[in-house]
Design a protein around this motif. Structure first.
Motif, PDB file in Angstrom:
ATOM      1  N   ASP A 158      -6.611 -11.689 -23.643  1.00 13.48           N
ATOM      2  CA  ASP A 158      -5.596 -12.399 -22.852  1.00 13.48           C
ATOM      3  C   ASP A 158      -4.268 -11.661 -22.874  1.00 13.48           C
ATOM      4  O   ASP A 158      -3.590 -11.542 -21.846  1.00 13.48           O
ATOM      5  CB  ASP A 158      -5.412 -13.824 -23.383  1.00 13.48           C
ATOM      6  N   LYS A 159      -3.879 -11.173 -24.046  1.00 10.66           N
ATOM      7  CA  LYS A 159      -2.603 -10.456 -24.131  1.00 10.66           C
ATOM      8  C   LYS A 159      -2.641  -9.176 -23.306  1.00 10.66           C
ATOM      9  O   LYS A 159      -1.661  -8.803 -22.660  1.00 10.66           O
ATOM     10  CB  LYS A 159      -2.270 -10.145 -25.593  1.00 10.66           C
ATOM     11  N   LEU A 160      -3.790  -8.496 -23.342  1.00 12.94           N
ATOM     12  CA  LEU A 160      -3.909  -7.276 -22.547  1.00 12.94           C
ATOM     13  C   LEU A 160      -3.821  -7.607 -21.068  1.00 12.94           C
ATOM     14  O   LEU A 160      -3.169  -6.891 -20.299  1.00 12.94           O
ATOM     15  CB  LEU A 160      -5.228  -6.570 -22.856  1.00 12.94           C
ATOM     16  N   TYR A 161      -4.455  -8.691 -20.638  1.00 11.62           N
ATOM     17  CA  TYR A 161      -4.496  -9.046 -19.215  1.00 11.62           C
ATOM     18  C   TYR A 161      -3.156  -9.596 -18.721  1.00 11.62           C
ATOM     19  O   TYR A 161      -2.671  -9.216 -17.657  1.00 11.62           O
ATOM     20  CB  TYR A 161      -5.602 -10.068 -18.956  1.00 11.62           C
ATOM     21  N   TYR A 162      -2.542 -10.501 -19.490  1.00 11.75           N
ATOM     22  CA  TYR A 162      -1.346 -11.185 -19.005  1.00 11.75           C
ATOM     23  C   TYR A 162      -0.031 -10.477 -19.364  1.00 11.75           C
ATOM     24  O   TYR A 162       0.917 -10.514 -18.580  1.00 11.75           O
ATOM     25  CB  TYR A 162      -1.298 -12.614 -19.561  1.00 11.75           C
ATOM     26  N   LEU A 163       0.021  -9.853 -20.552  1.00  8.49           N
ATOM     27  CA  LEU A 163       1.295  -9.302 -21.017  1.00  8.49           C
ATOM     28  C   LEU A 163       1.393  -7.782 -20.909  1.00  8.49           C
ATOM     29  O   LEU A 163       2.478  -7.251 -20.670  1.00  8.49           O
ATOM     30  CB  LEU A 163       1.535  -9.717 -22.477  1.00  8.49           C
ATOM     31  N   TRP A 164       0.289  -7.081 -21.086  1.00 13.20           N
ATOM     32  CA  TRP A 164       0.337  -5.619 -21.116  1.00 13.20           C
ATOM     33  C   TRP A 164      -0.416  -4.968 -19.961  1.00 13.20           C
ATOM     34  O   TRP A 164      -0.546  -3.739 -19.936  1.00 13.20           O
ATOM     35  CB  TRP A 164      -0.246  -5.119 -22.441  1.00 13.20           C
ATOM     36  N   ASN A 165      -0.852  -5.764 -19.017  1.00 16.34           N
ATOM     37  CA  ASN A 165      -1.653  -5.208 -17.930  1.00 16.34           C
ATOM     38  C   ASN A 165      -0.875  -4.228 -17.059  1.00 16.34           C
ATOM     39  O   ASN A 165      -1.458  -3.420 -16.341  1.00 16.34           O
ATOM     40  CB  ASN A 165      -2.213  -6.341 -17.057  1.00 16.34           C
ATOM     41  N   PHE A 166       0.469  -4.292 -17.130  1.00 12.57           N
ATOM     42  CA  PHE A 166       1.265  -3.358 -16.324  1.00 12.57           C
ATOM     43  C   PHE A 166       1.020  -1.904 -16.730  1.00 12.57           C
ATOM     44  O   PHE A 166       1.251  -0.987 -15.935  1.00 12.57           O
ATOM     45  CB  PHE A 166       2.757  -3.700 -16.434  1.00 12.57           C
ATOM     46  N   LEU A 167       0.534  -1.677 -17.967  1.00 16.49           N
ATOM     47  CA  LEU A 167       0.199  -0.321 -18.382  1.00 16.49           C
ATOM     48  C   LEU A 167      -1.019   0.211 -17.642  1.00 16.49           C
ATOM     49  O   LEU A 167      -1.218   1.428 -17.543  1.00 16.49           O
ATOM     50  CB  LEU A 167      -0.071  -0.285 -19.892  1.00 16.49           C
ATOM     51  N   ASN A 168      -1.843  -0.699 -17.124  1.00 16.44           N
ATOM     52  CA  ASN A 168      -3.039  -0.309 -16.382  1.00 16.44           C
ATOM     53  C   ASN A 168      -2.834  -0.380 -14.876  1.00 16.44           C
ATOM     54  O   ASN A 168      -3.315   0.481 -14.127  1.00 16.44           O
ATOM     55  CB  ASN A 168      -4.218  -1.199 -16.776  1.00 16.44           C
ATOM     56  N   THR A 169      -2.112  -1.410 -14.408  1.00 14.35           N
ATOM     57  CA  THR A 169      -1.945  -1.584 -12.959  1.00 14.35           C
ATOM     58  C   THR A 169      -1.044  -0.530 -12.335  1.00 14.35           C
ATOM     59  O   THR A 169      -1.072  -0.334 -11.124  1.00 14.35           O
ATOM     60  CB  THR A 169      -1.379  -2.980 -12.646  1.00 14.35           C
ATOM     61  N   ILE A 170      -0.249   0.170 -13.131  1.00 14.44           N
ATOM     62  CA  ILE A 170       0.630   1.204 -12.577  1.00 14.44           C
ATOM     63  C   ILE A 170      -0.166   2.341 -11.931  1.00 14.44           C
ATOM     64  O   ILE A 170       0.341   3.087 -11.098  1.00 14.44           O
ATOM     65  CB  ILE A 170       1.575   1.766 -13.660  1.00 14.44           C
ATOM     66  N   TYR A 171      -1.446   2.446 -12.280  1.00 11.71           N
ATOM     67  CA  TYR A 171      -2.260   3.531 -11.734  1.00 11.71           C
ATOM     68  C   TYR A 171      -2.940   3.182 -10.412  1.00 11.71           C
ATOM     69  O   TYR A 171      -3.624   4.030  -9.832  1.00 11.71           O
ATOM     70  CB  TYR A 171      -3.329   3.939 -12.761  1.00 11.71           C
ATOM     71  N   ILE A 195       0.825  -1.209   0.000  1.00 10.58           N
ATOM     72  CA  ILE A 195       0.000   0.000   0.000  1.00 10.58           C
ATOM     73  C   ILE A 195       0.856   1.254   0.000  1.00 10.58           C
ATOM     74  O   ILE A 195       0.614   2.191  -0.764  1.00 10.58           O
ATOM     75  CB  ILE A 195      -0.947   0.021   1.224  1.00 10.58           C
ATOM     76  N   GLU A 196       1.881   1.281   0.832  1.00  9.44           N
ATOM     77  CA  GLU A 196       2.694   2.481   0.987  1.00  9.44           C
ATOM     78  C   GLU A 196       3.709   2.668  -0.137  1.00  9.44           C
ATOM     79  O   GLU A 196       4.226   3.774  -0.330  1.00  9.44           O
ATOM     80  CB  GLU A 196       3.422   2.433   2.337  1.00  9.44           C
ATOM     81  N   GLN A 197       4.012   1.605  -0.864  1.00 11.73           N
ATOM     82  CA  GLN A 197       4.968   1.693  -1.978  1.00 11.73           C
ATOM     83  C   GLN A 197       4.332   1.122  -3.256  1.00 11.73           C
ATOM     84  O   GLN A 197       4.709   0.062  -3.742  1.00 11.73           O
ATOM     85  CB  GLN A 197       6.255   0.926  -1.636  1.00 11.73           C
ATOM     86  N   PRO A 198       3.354   1.816  -3.809  1.00  7.87           N
ATOM     87  CA  PRO A 198       2.604   1.293  -4.960  1.00  7.87           C
ATOM     88  C   PRO A 198       3.452   1.053  -6.208  1.00  7.87           C
ATOM     89  O   PRO A 198       3.183   0.115  -6.966  1.00  7.87           O
ATOM     90  CB  PRO A 198       1.540   2.359  -5.208  1.00  7.87           C
ATOM     91  N   LEU A 199       4.470   1.870  -6.443  1.00  9.61           N
ATOM     92  CA  LEU A 199       5.278   1.689  -7.649  1.00  9.61           C
ATOM     93  C   LEU A 199       6.158   0.447  -7.550  1.00  9.61           C
ATOM     94  O   LEU A 199       6.323  -0.287  -8.533  1.00  9.61           O
ATOM     95  CB  LEU A 199       6.132   2.933  -7.904  1.00  9.61           C
ATOM     96  N   LEU A 200       6.731   0.196  -6.381  1.00  7.88           N
ATOM     97  CA  LEU A 200       7.517  -1.019  -6.200  1.00  7.88           C
ATOM     98  C   LEU A 200       6.613  -2.248  -6.262  1.00  7.88           C
ATOM     99  O   LEU A 200       7.002  -3.301  -6.780  1.00  7.88           O
ATOM    100  CB  LEU A 200       8.277  -0.975  -4.868  1.00  7.88           C
ATOM    101  N   THR A 201       5.414  -2.115  -5.738  1.00  7.73           N
ATOM    102  CA  THR A 201       4.441  -3.205  -5.826  1.00  7.73           C
ATOM    103  C   THR A 201       4.104  -3.495  -7.282  1.00  7.73           C
ATOM    104  O   THR A 201       4.025  -4.658  -7.701  1.00  7.73           O
ATOM    105  CB  THR A 201       3.153  -2.832  -5.067  1.00  7.73           C
ATOM    106  N   TRP A 202       3.925  -2.438  -8.050  1.00  7.11           N
ATOM    107  CA  TRP A 202       3.638  -2.590  -9.483  1.00  7.11           C
ATOM    108  C   TRP A 202       4.773  -3.312 -10.208  1.00  7.11           C
ATOM    109  O   TRP A 202       4.530  -4.228 -11.011  1.00  7.11           O
ATOM    110  CB  TRP A 202       3.426  -1.208 -10.091  1.00  7.11           C
ATOM    111  N   LEU A 203       6.021  -2.935  -9.912  1.00  5.44           N
ATOM    112  CA  LEU A 203       7.164  -3.559 -10.579  1.00  5.44           C
ATOM    113  C   LEU A 203       7.274  -5.033 -10.193  1.00  5.44           C
ATOM    114  O   LEU A 203       7.522  -5.896 -11.054  1.00  5.44           O
ATOM    115  CB  LEU A 203       8.445  -2.814 -10.220  1.00  5.44           C
ATOM    116  N   PHE A 204       7.063  -5.325  -8.926  1.00  4.48           N
ATOM    117  CA  PHE A 204       7.094  -6.711  -8.450  1.00  4.48           C
ATOM    118  C   PHE A 204       6.045  -7.555  -9.178  1.00  4.48           C
ATOM    119  O   PHE A 204       6.339  -8.631  -9.714  1.00  4.48           O
ATOM    120  CB  PHE A 204       6.851  -6.730  -6.931  1.00  4.48           C
ATOM    121  N   GLN A 205       4.816  -7.067  -9.229  1.00  4.78           N
ATOM    122  CA  GLN A 205       3.730  -7.815  -9.858  1.00  4.78           C
ATOM    123  C   GLN A 205       3.955  -7.974 -11.364  1.00  4.78           C
ATOM    124  O   GLN A 205       3.670  -9.035 -11.933  1.00  4.78           O
ATOM    125  CB  GLN A 205       2.395  -7.116  -9.597  1.00  4.78           C
ATOM    126  N   THR A 206       4.475  -6.936 -11.998  1.00  4.57           N
ATOM    127  CA  THR A 206       4.712  -6.990 -13.441  1.00  4.57           C
ATOM    128  C   THR A 206       5.725  -8.072 -13.802  1.00  4.57           C
ATOM    129  O   THR A 206       5.498  -8.882 -14.709  1.00  4.57           O
ATOM    130  CB  THR A 206       5.208  -5.625 -13.950  1.00  4.57           C
TER     131      THR A 206
END
Length: 383
Positions: free
Chosen positions: A260-273, A226-237
């Motif tokens: 599927d490609k949007l969800y599995y491969l490119w979702n980091f473009l959405n989860t960063i927010y 929660i407190e480090q959302p960008l590091l969380t995003w990088l970890f999940q990506t």
């Protein structure tokens, strides 16, 4: 349409016959135009709360037209049907081959003429001024040069929405290389400073040798969810994406569907927010900002019948903050140069221009500072 009953699906197909044929010719023989158009028509009807009948439509006329077009026999006789509406610059389904009516072009030219009445309020490039001095003539503004180009149009083009894309080769006949470079470099820079917490991680990732190294690197990123959302995003990506590229992976990315490609491969473009106050809304959301623009002149029936309410263009993802649309994403399951061309140079710019206009209407101080972020994904490629 039946009186007080559902709209005939066949009547919709007949009315959009030209658009269906044009899009099918663009996307080729492997394009499942029937399933695509049925899905789009049903979705539009749901958005507008219109009930369609359950009768199965016939595609025979369209199949015949497609066959004749592909055989180069455009003069083959075809039985007349419900007239198809003339394509307009405000159409929500414009393609690369949508014809532009003279009426629509003249309406846009009138707006350009209004803009250039007072050259002092127009944008005159420094490169243009220098060249004009050498040639001993008055410099032309950007708006005047765009107006000259619009007067030649026979097909739908972003310039009808007052968009100038410096990557569009049409403009090299109207602007010099120096002028296009000046336009491209104007305003605030698009690329922003990389956050301090991510910069060292990116530098380390550049030195990794394999997808497995990337996966293991991601697993070891220490972070607070929660407190480090960008590091969380990088970890999940890294943990989610890298396994698809590790040798021996069972799931092939080449056979993935668009979603599927949007969800599995490119979702980091959405989860960063996440945890940023910006939402990434998917499942082909309709742009309400674009719809607002399309319906801005809608009025009650008087001398003319009221126009049917238009819906905005659909994007695979729209980014929204505080109720304002800030950008979007469009994706395709495979590399398709025609679709990429249409999405990146026609569909997305028109929607983004309306978004930018809405942003500036709320914050006029952002006129030369704001950027609308957009991503166009085709298979394994993005820009």
């Amino acid at each position: 349409m039946k009186e007080n009953g559902p709209v005939l699906f066949q009547s919709v197909i007949d009315a959009m016959e030209t658009e269906i044929v044009q899009s099918s010719l663009i996307f080729g023989l492997n394009f499942d135009y029937k399933a695509t158009w049925i899905k789009d028509i049903q979705s539009c009807a749901n958005d507008l709360e219109i009930q369609l009948d359950n009768a199965k439509p016939t595609w025979k006329r369209i199949e015949n037209k497609l066959h004749n077009e592909r055989q180069g026999n455009t003069s083959a006789p075809v039985k007349p049907s419900t007239p198809s509406p003339v394509a307009s610059s405000s159409s929500t389904c414009s393609t690369l081959k949508t014809k532009l009516s003279t009426t629509d072009r003249d309406k846009v030219l009138e707006v350009y003429d209004t803009l250039i009445q007072d050259e002092n309020t127009c944008w005159v490039l420094e490169a243009t001024k220098r060249q004009a001095t050498l040639e001993k003539k008055a410099p032309w503004s950007v708006e005047r040069k765009m107006r000259e180009f619009v007067a030649t149009l026979s097909y739908i083009h972003p310039s009808l929405s007052f968009i100038l894309d410096t990557n569009d080769l049409n403009w090299v006949d109207y602007f010099s290389k120096e002028e296009l470079e000046e336009i491209k470099s104007s305003g605030q820079p698009i690329l922003r400073h990389i956050p301090d917490e991510l910069k060292p991680k990116f530098e380390q990732i550049e030195k990794l040798k394999s997808a497995l190294d990337a996966y293991n690197f991601g697993r070891l990123i220490d972070h607070h969810p929660i407190e480090q959302p960008l590091l969380t995003w990088l970890f999940q990506t890294l943990v989610q994406t890298a396994p698809f590229f590790i040798p021996g992976a069972y799931t092939s990315t080449q056979n993935m569907l668009e979603s599927d490609k949007l969800y599995y491969l490119w979702n980091f473009l959405n989860t960063i927010y996440r945890n940023s106050g910006i939402e990434a809304l998917g499942k082909e959301k309709t742009s309400t900002t674009h719809a607002k623009t399309l319906n801005s002149k809608r009025k009650l029936s008087a001398a003319d019948v009221i126009e049917r309410e238009k819906i905005g263009r659909r994007l695979d993802t729209i980014y929204i903050g505080d109720g304002i649309e800030l950008g979007g994403l469009e994706t395709g399951s495979r590399k398709d140069n025609t679709k990429e061309f249409e999405d990146s140079m026609l569909k997305l710019p028109i929607v983004f221009k309306d978004m930018l206009t809405e942003i500036v209407s709320h914050r006029p101080s952002l006129l030369h500072k704001a950027h609308v972020i957009g991503y166009n994904i085709n298979g394994m490629y993005a820009k």
